[in-house]
Design a protein around this motif. Structure first.
Motif, mmCIF file in Angstrom:
data_model
loop_
_atom_site.group_PDB
_atom_site.id
_atom_site.type_symbol
_atom_site.label_atom_id
_atom_site.label_comp_id
_atom_site.label_asym_id
_atom_site.label_seq_id
_atom_site.Cartn_x
_atom_site.Cartn_y
_atom_site.Cartn_z
ATOM 1 N N LEU A 286 64.078 4.871 124.631
ATOM 2 C CA LEU A 286 64.172 3.467 124.489
ATOM 3 C C LEU A 286 65.710 3.107 124.208
ATOM 4 C CD1 LEU A 286 61.159 3.267 121.830
ATOM 5 C CD2 LEU A 286 61.283 2.023 124.105
ATOM 6 N N ALA A 287 66.414 4.140 123.497
ATOM 7 C CA ALA A 287 67.849 3.693 123.240
ATOM 8 C C ALA A 287 68.570 3.588 124.610
ATOM 9 C CB ALA A 287 68.572 4.696 122.361
ATOM 10 N N LYS A 288 68.197 4.263 125.659
ATOM 11 C CA LYS A 288 68.895 4.278 126.940
ATOM 12 C C LYS A 288 68.453 2.760 127.553
ATOM 13 C CE LYS A 288 69.275 9.092 127.966
ATOM 14 N NZ LYS A 288 68.862 10.372 128.879
ATOM 15 N N ILE A 289 67.237 2.571 127.470
ATOM 16 C CA ILE A 289 66.940 1.159 128.224
ATOM 17 C C ILE A 289 67.537 -0.168 127.420
ATOM 18 C CG2 ILE A 289 64.751 -0.440 128.260
ATOM 19 C CD1 ILE A 289 63.095 2.058 128.670
ATOM 20 N N GLU A 290 67.682 0.087 126.114
ATOM 21 C CA GLU A 290 68.572 -1.059 125.319
ATOM 22 C C GLU A 290 69.830 -0.984 125.686
ATOM 23 O OE1 GLU A 290 67.702 -0.302 121.274
ATOM 24 O OE2 GLU A 290 65.600 -0.817 121.382
ATOM 25 N N GLN A 291 70.530 -0.003 125.961
ATOM 26 C CA GLN A 291 71.807 0.328 126.427
ATOM 27 C C GLN A 291 71.851 -0.340 127.743
ATOM 28 O OE1 GLN A 291 74.212 1.135 124.476
ATOM 29 N NE2 GLN A 291 75.845 0.904 125.757
ATOM 30 N N ARG A 292 71.197 -0.224 128.821
ATOM 31 C CA ARG A 292 71.218 -0.629 129.999
ATOM 32 C C ARG A 292 71.149 -2.148 130.173
ATOM 33 N NH1 ARG A 292 67.195 3.641 133.346
ATOM 34 N NH2 ARG A 292 68.733 5.667 133.057
ATOM 35 N N GLN A 294 71.885 -4.210 127.687
ATOM 36 C CA GLN A 294 73.216 -4.742 127.000
ATOM 37 C C GLN A 294 73.832 -4.743 127.913
ATOM 38 O OE1 GLN A 294 74.117 -2.695 123.260
ATOM 39 N NE2 GLN A 294 72.050 -3.319 122.245
ATOM 40 N N ASN A 295 74.183 -3.678 128.735
ATOM 41 C CA ASN A 295 75.462 -3.854 129.758
ATOM 42 C C ASN A 295 74.931 -4.660 131.057
ATOM 43 O OD1 ASN A 295 76.419 -1.862 128.216
ATOM 44 N ND2 ASN A 295 75.775 0.007 129.057
ATOM 45 N N ALA A 296 73.815 -5.041 131.368
ATOM 46 C CA ALA A 296 73.478 -5.639 132.679
ATOM 47 C C ALA A 296 73.845 -7.147 132.399
ATOM 48 C CB ALA A 296 72.059 -5.847 132.733
ATOM 49 N N PRO A 297 74.345 -7.872 133.574
ATOM 50 C CA PRO A 297 75.006 -9.263 133.345
ATOM 51 C C PRO A 297 73.594 -10.115 132.974
ATOM 52 C CG PRO A 297 74.730 -8.612 135.516
ATOM 53 C CD PRO A 297 74.512 -7.485 134.835
ATOM 54 N N LYS A 298 74.061 -11.416 132.376
ATOM 55 C CA LYS A 298 72.971 -12.398 132.061
ATOM 56 C C LYS A 298 72.320 -12.961 133.265
ATOM 57 C CE LYS A 298 74.626 -13.038 127.393
ATOM 58 N NZ LYS A 298 75.151 -13.994 126.371
ATOM 59 N N PRO A 299 71.134 -13.378 133.350
ATOM 60 C CA PRO A 299 70.665 -14.313 134.430
ATOM 61 C C PRO A 299 71.444 -15.581 134.815
ATOM 62 C CG PRO A 299 69.019 -13.680 132.912
ATOM 63 C CD PRO A 299 70.285 -13.383 132.170
#
Length: 366
Positions: A286-292, A294-299
């Protein structure tokens, strides 16, 4: 020779017997008090070995995860044993893997098991076999047993668990069985001993099987496919439980109690530790998914180019900016639009290039 094992085991057993003797309805000579003392001796040991057990589980899991790399090393250096051993040690060191941690809890239980067996057997020293002293019934009842004084020895000999002495066993010789007939108590009946011992043997065998079954179910397919692991799994699933049933008639009732309580503790502890580890793994995912996320660009946002610019890129950007200014329409104050990019002459009669400056740099960069 092994007094450094016998005395600690005796002290723990003595402490719990004293504790349960104070419980109303039990008393010092109660077989249940002595049985609970043996059970809590096991629990005391297992509490002390809890952290090593957790490390053992983590070590086993880590070993299963390293199986593909271990197989590659075995295949690569199958003709060079020394090189393979060196690479295996390097792999273990790089991953912080210590094979001894996988054996520590089991190795620590072996001397306690042997110590308890010896202490329990030493309450009755009337036999003439291996390790026996051949004492008379009176001499045995009045001789201390490690930390237990003569009164404790007599209390142990007179204690009954559902009619059976706690250190008796199904195949006990009649000469040793007479030692329990003290304080006006009659000679114990072997039928009563079997009535208590046989159910304990069956429970101990089943508990051993189900513990092994739970452990095997958590193995990875790669680890289970290993020939050595497959052989150990078969031994743990079938041979060891069968060994308890075959050897049960020769084991004291107290040792069977030790075996049952130890397996019950192991079964519960396995579920607790493995459940905790599964929750830790889920939390990491879950921590890895949340980190990804947060790093992904907004729509709708333009991705940011994080590549560093070279000096040539900076020069090209300046040149392109100048070209855009030159190409912009201008009236020069006359109201007529002129195009500087269309071959306007510089001072001195030189023509400015028509918007192709910087292209050589761009080609060179590409």
């Amino acid at each position: 020779m092994l007094d450094f094992i016998y005395y600690p085991v005796s002290w723990i057993l003595w402490f719990w017997h004293r504790a349960f003797s104070l419980v109303p309805g039990l008393g010092k000579d109660s077989g249940i008090a002595w049985a609970l003392a043996v059970v809590f001796l096991v629990f005391t040991l297992r509490v002390l070995l809890y952290k090593p057990f957790v490390k053992q589980v983590r070590t086993t899991k880590q070993m299963q995860e390293l199986q593909p790399q271990i197989k590659e090393l075995q295949k690569k250096y199958k003709n060079d044993r020394q090189k393979m051993a060196t690479e295996m040690q390097k792999l273990q060191k790089d991953h912080g893997f210590n094979p001894l941690m996988g054996c520590l809890p089991i190795l620590a239980q072996v001397p306690v098991f042997l110590g308890l067996f010896h202490v329990l057997r030493s309450f009755n020293r009337t036999g003439h076999g291996f390790g026996q002293l051949g004492m008379s019934i009176e001499q045995n009842a009045n001789t201390p047993n490690y930390v237990f004084n003569a009164a404790d020895v007599q209390s142990f000999l007179s204690a009954r668990l559902f009619g059976a002495p706690i250190s008796s066993f199904i195949t006990i010789p009649d000469t040793e069985l007479r030692a329990f007939a003290i304080d006006g108590l009659g000679l114990p009946n072997k039928v009563s001993i079997a009535v208590v011992a046989i159910p304990l043997m069956i429970i101990a065998g089943l508990a051993t099987h189900f513990n092994a079954r739970a452990s095997v179910a958590r193995q990875t397919p790669e680890a289970a496919a290993n020939p050595q692991a497959a052989m150990m799994n078969k031994l743990a699933l079938w041979v060891f439980p069968l060994g308890v049933l075959v050897g049960g008639p020769f084991l004291p009732i107290a040792i069977l109690l030790y075996w049952v309580s130890n397996n019950i503790w192991t079964y519960g502890q396995q579920h607790l530790v493995f459940g905790k580890m599964e929750r830790e793994e889920e939390a990491k995912k879950l921590a890895k998914i949340e980190q990804r996320a947060q790093n992904a660009p907004k729509p709708g946002a333009k991705p940011v180019n994080t590549r560093k610019k070279s000096p040539a890129d900076a020069v090209d950007e300046v040149v392109d900016a100048v070209d855009q200014v030159d190409a912009a329409p201008s009236t020069n104050g006359t109201g007529k639009t002129t195009n500087k990019a269309a071959g306007q002459r510089r001072p001195g009669g030189q023509k400015r290039p028509g918007g192709n400056r910087g292209r050589a740099n761009q080609k060179r960069r590409r």
